[in-house]
Design an enzyme around this catalytic site. Sequence first.
Site, short mmCIF file in Angstrom:
data_model
loop_
_atom_site.label_atom_id
_atom_site.label_comp_id
_atom_site.label_asym_id
_atom_site.label_seq_id
_atom_site.Cartn_x
_atom_site.Cartn_y
_atom_site.Cartn_z
N SER A 102 8.44 3.83 0.25
CA SER A 102 7.28 3.17 -0.33
C SER A 102 7.21 3.45 -1.83
CB SER A 102 6.01 3.65 0.36
OG SER A 102 4.88 2.99 -0.18
N SER A 124 0.85 -1.19 0.00
CA SER A 124 0.00 0.00 0.00
C SER A 124 0.89 1.24 0.00
CB SER A 124 -0.91 -0.02 1.22
OG SER A 124 -1.78 1.08 1.18
N GLU A 125 0.49 2.27 -0.74
CA GLU A 125 1.32 3.46 -0.94
C GLU A 125 1.80 4.09 0.36
OE1 GLU A 125 -1.41 2.54 -2.64
OE2 GLU A 125 -1.93 4.13 -4.08
N ASN A 126 1.00 3.97 1.43
CA ASN A 126 1.37 4.60 2.69
C ASN A 126 2.38 3.78 3.48
OD1 ASN A 126 -0.81 2.79 2.98
ND2 ASN A 126 -1.41 3.70 4.93
N GLY A 127 3.10 2.90 2.80
CA GLY A 127 4.25 2.27 3.42
C GLY A 127 3.98 0.94 4.10
#
Lengths: 219, 219, 232, 232
Positions: free
Chosen positions: B96, B54-57
């Site tokens: 990320s 997920s983009e938020n790491g």
Amino acid sequence: MSDTAQGFRPLGRTGMAARVAQDIPAGWYVNLGIGIPTLIADHIPAEREVVLHSENGVLGMGPAPQPYEENPWLVNASTQRVTIRAGGSFVHHADSFAIVRGGHLDLCVLGGFQVAENGDLANWAHSATEAGRQIGGAMDLAVGAKRVWVVMEHVTKDGQPRILSHCTYPLTAAGCVSRIYTNLAVLEVTPKGLVVLDRVPGLSFEALQARTEAVLQQA
Amino acid sequence: MSDTAQGFRPLGRTGMAARVAQDIPAGWYVNLGIGIPTLIADHIPAEREVVLHSENGVLGMGPAPQPYEENPWLVNASTQRVTIRAGGSFVHHADSFAIVRGGHLDLCVLGGFQVAENGDLANWAHSATEAGRQIGGAMDLAVGAKRVWVVMEHVTKDGQPRILSHCTYPLTAAGCVSRIYTNLAVLEVTPKGLVVLDRVPGLSFEALQARTEAVLQQA
Amino acid sequence: MIDKFVRSMAEAMNGIRDGSTILVAGFGEVGVPHALLDGLIEQGASNLTIVVNSAGRVHKTGDATAGVVRLIELGRVRKVITTFLRSQSLAGEAVRAGRMEAEVVPQGTLAERIRAAGAGVPAFFTPTGAGTLVAQGKEVREYGGRPCVLETALPGDVALIEAWCADRWGNLTYKDSGRNFNPIMAMAGGLTIAQTHHVCDLGQLPANDIVTPGIFVDRVLHVAAGAPTLPR
Amino acid sequence: MIDKFVRSMAEAMNGIRDGSTILVAGFGEVGVPHALLDGLIEQGASNLTIVVNSAGRVHKTGDATAGVVRLIELGRVRKVITTFLRSQSLAGEAVRAGRMEAEVVPQGTLAERIRAAGAGVPAFFTPTGAGTLVAQGKEVREYGGRPCVLETALPGDVALIEAWCADRWGNLTYKDSGRNFNPIMAMAGGLTIAQTHHVCDLGQLPANDIVTPGIFVDRVLHVAAGAPTLPR
């Protein structure tokens, strides 16, 4: 005729390291280069909290380990075994140089071959054509730290001046040095040129100037 | 006349998500975009190890939490609460997107407004002059992942084609899409154009072409 | 003795000036420095440029945080730099009405620009955005056969971040997806101010587990903020 | 089931081709993948480009590791990219004699070029090296009144790294200053091979403490290598 016979005593390596250490206040983040700069750490009293950085990703380096606390996985940029203080941390090499290049260090103390009156530093090669090139992290430190101090002998072993109107060796970085600590004096790099902040006892301004190619000014 | 009346049944959102999930092999690192792509996770059997990013790491996202395991500090890119699997890890936003941009994801599945026959994707705006711009991480994902699949309805709510010879909406990235999953078919983007890999039962090639502006080819 | 803890919000906010660029961390209500944003509202600085993942107050997908929305409402934001701004939001309305500028950028480009600022890298090329509206007016150059856009570092005068645990040197850890923009904004802030859920003694955070070394942090305020809520 | 552990050195080295660029991690004997270097010597690939912090075999200051020196001795290294190469070293002699090329770069630039490769950033500007020999032949542009040099990403076909603990997904931790180049080389390797002191069960490494997520790692070999020694 030796310097001592002329009525003054040049600092030794330890003396130079101690002199620099005097001027580092508590709370600064500091990188100490290879050679004499590395010795500075021993002269910062333990109660004065200065956070030492090493290029290989160590923040908060402590003194050399006692034999019983040696940690083979913990070395400094000179590959000497060190310790880490409470509050210390580890980062990877890109983050370590983000610290350097990003302007987060209050101070870097580097060794030098030559410094020019405009703050140019040469400390990695004696000519542009050497097969060996020992750059390491010096170029990053020189452009990145908020302040760059150089500590070196005032003249070469054969008496040639190292503090010059222009560097003759290949540059590490242009205009980066703000202060020079030698075995004879402390010089500040200012827009008006080099200003003498301190001299070893018994050394006259004129005698210092005689050992310096660049023009010096009294503080 | 409804599609069903024509002898075939378009997939629903769940059906489309399940169809994409079929094609994701074990061991892949996969980012699932917002909307239908997020639903795909529910259709990957737990024993098939697919590592969701997920983009938020977040790497190694698991399914939605049971009430007793809700963790308010753990959300996905759609800000829904999720879980993390054994083996999962957290990184910061730059790392990320290093994962994304650096080509480390095997697959990204994105929603789309339009896809062109050369793989151009438009999925963030309906015109160049909108005051709102909802880019998020789609542009990075579209250029960065090894494969980009798009899942979307085959036509718009008012029956306009979304699969076109050229996109008319602002692009997310050029030539990035390799496969399109719709409620009617699965299309592969090839150098020769769009090739039909799969159709819902009862839907003829001609009927599919009739709902598609770009020229389709039989597999 | 190094002690970066401040004892009051006023001390935390001291010296933030009109016209500042403020980096605001957090993603989807997690890792958001809510208390510091409230402090900034109280402190009064205006004409701000706010860098934040989402500026659109909508139900889903990287909701803007209440503090940022409130600053926009109060007319104290000159510009937002963000990845997500919906037309049907307070920020969208402010932009349409010409009361606020907006620069909407890809999320990976935003993260990399912030990290670059912290790392002393003034500009870099990225394939993201090439051939799109995002590349308009920017230099484009081919690398490895792909067009890449030149993007510049994005430093903040101030960074507002939220940590899980902090010690007096300003070393920080984060909780789970609360990490997000926090470590890179800490690096990129001229003045980095952290609010922290928990306080640790020096040496209590293992040296190998510290995520943000204190060198990046200027002030720490202890705020036991409670768990993040889901976006409204 | 994802299982990145390989059972033999031959399996670890499988497919490394002549002409490859090999990233070799470690700094001052700490975090050096000694066993993998021995494996590479055995494996036989030649005409290599080796990227390593130090290429000069001297007593102090980032000594080159024995495996790299041995590869140079065997004439299997076409080029080294390094920050430190002393004239009075085997590498220095090979360069003087024209048997090997050398590109000596600033250490921060080396680290950033490797990280850029891993992050999909093809090129970036840095103030480091401006006005020096390092900038020769490179584009220079001013940012914030300072000249900056354009540097390009430095990917490896292969990265050889050393970890402290690994699980079957390839998640890695490092010990103390053993971190150094390892995490960024792991990111930048087309084929990243790790040797690890310890093996953990999946889930045993806390999600917040993993330094290199397994997505960057292709193969892991368990080598209880013992403690690093000081450079000779």
